[in-house]
Write a protein that holds these residues in place. Structure first.
Motif, mmCIF file in Angstrom:
data_model
loop_
_atom_site.group_PDB
_atom_site.id
_atom_site.type_symbol
_atom_site.label_atom_id
_atom_site.label_comp_id
_atom_site.label_asym_id
_atom_site.label_seq_id
_atom_site.Cartn_x
_atom_site.Cartn_y
_atom_site.Cartn_z
ATOM 1 N N ALA A 7 0.839 -1.202 0.000
ATOM 2 C CA ALA A 7 0.000 0.000 0.000
ATOM 3 C C ALA A 7 0.872 1.251 0.000
ATOM 4 C CB ALA A 7 -0.931 -0.008 1.207
ATOM 5 N N ARG A 8 1.960 1.228 0.756
ATOM 6 C CA ARG A 8 2.865 2.379 0.803
ATOM 7 C C ARG A 8 3.523 2.615 -0.556
ATOM 8 N NH1 ARG A 8 6.418 0.448 3.948
ATOM 9 N NH2 ARG A 8 8.037 0.214 2.390
ATOM 10 N N LYS A 9 3.983 1.528 -1.195
ATOM 11 C CA LYS A 9 4.610 1.653 -2.512
ATOM 12 C C LYS A 9 3.620 2.150 -3.556
ATOM 13 C CE LYS A 9 8.151 -1.842 -1.825
ATOM 14 N NZ LYS A 9 8.644 -3.167 -2.213
ATOM 15 N N LEU A 10 2.393 1.645 -3.477
ATOM 16 C CA LEU A 10 1.362 2.094 -4.411
ATOM 17 C C LEU A 10 1.041 3.568 -4.182
ATOM 18 C CD1 LEU A 10 -0.630 1.422 -6.675
ATOM 19 C CD2 LEU A 10 -2.273 0.778 -4.904
ATOM 20 N N ALA A 11 1.006 3.992 -2.935
ATOM 21 C CA ALA A 11 0.731 5.396 -2.620
ATOM 22 C C ALA A 11 1.819 6.300 -3.189
ATOM 23 C CB ALA A 11 0.611 5.582 -1.114
ATOM 24 N N GLU A 12 3.074 5.892 -3.056
ATOM 25 C CA GLU A 12 4.177 6.680 -3.606
ATOM 26 C C GLU A 12 4.071 6.764 -5.126
ATOM 27 O OE1 GLU A 12 7.698 4.761 -2.184
ATOM 28 O OE2 GLU A 12 7.423 5.502 -0.128
ATOM 29 N N ARG A 13 3.732 5.659 -5.760
ATOM 30 C CA ARG A 13 3.604 5.647 -7.221
ATOM 31 C C ARG A 13 2.429 6.509 -7.673
ATOM 32 N NH1 ARG A 13 5.599 6.428 -11.642
ATOM 33 N NH2 ARG A 13 4.780 5.262 -13.388
ATOM 34 N N ILE A 14 1.311 6.444 -6.959
ATOM 35 C CA ILE A 14 0.147 7.266 -7.307
ATOM 36 C C ILE A 14 0.500 8.746 -7.159
ATOM 37 C CG2 ILE A 14 -2.172 7.924 -6.558
ATOM 38 C CD1 ILE A 14 -2.689 4.967 -5.983
ATOM 39 N N GLN A 15 1.254 9.097 -6.134
ATOM 40 C CA GLN A 15 1.656 10.488 -5.946
ATOM 41 C C GLN A 15 2.475 10.980 -7.138
ATOM 42 O OE1 GLN A 15 3.762 11.206 -2.299
ATOM 43 N NE2 GLN A 15 3.867 13.407 -2.617
#
Length: 150
Positions: A7-15
């Motif tokens: 979830a953290r990696k996906l959040a960084e990528r979405i940002q």
């Protein structure tokens, strides 16, 4: 069980994707000077909250909020394409209150420093109300005898 690392990696990528989209693809004139400050993805990867700040007044914030809401579909489809996950999370845009909070705290710290300086100035010019050392000291018997003989 939720994978918080994913979830953290996906959040960084979405940002990164959202920031790039706002910079290059979204050409709405209502869109102000926007900075994506944070993205939080739920544990099941179904929803993403995108936090942003806008440089300007309340009118610029309202225009940017409307522009982001109208471009939400385009941004979400690009997030789906670039991440390659099975279910693209829904995007919710939230105005980040960090700059206003930081300005309020900064003003409070300046006020506290000003008051501390006033107290220090008053303490430097202060005088004792009575003797400088108000406590009684034991009297030496030798000093009493010398004083009585003189």
């Amino acid at each position: 069980m939720a994978d918080h690392g994913r979830a953290r990696k996906l959040a960084e990528r979405i940002q990164q994707i959202v920031a790039q989209m706002l910079d290059t693809r979204v050409k709405d004139p209502r869109l102000g000077f926007v900075t994506i400050t944070d993205v939080r993805v739920t544990g099941d990867l179904q929803s993403a909250s995108v936090f942003y700040t806008v440089y300007g007044d309340d009118e610029a914030r309202a225009g940017t909020a409307a522009a982001l809401e109208s471009a939400k579909g385009l941004i979400r489809s690009e997030v789906g394409k670039q991440t390659g996950i099975r279910l693209t999370p829904t995007l919710e845009f939230h105005l980040d209150a960090v700059p206003e909070t930081a300005a309020h705290l900064d003003a409070a710290l300046h006020e506290a420093a000003r008051r501390d300086a006033e107290v220090a100035a008053l303490a430097a010019a202060a005088q004792y109300a009575g003797d400088a050392d108000p406590y009684r000291k034991p009297v030496d018997e030798d000093s009493e005898d010398e004083e009585s003989q003189a």
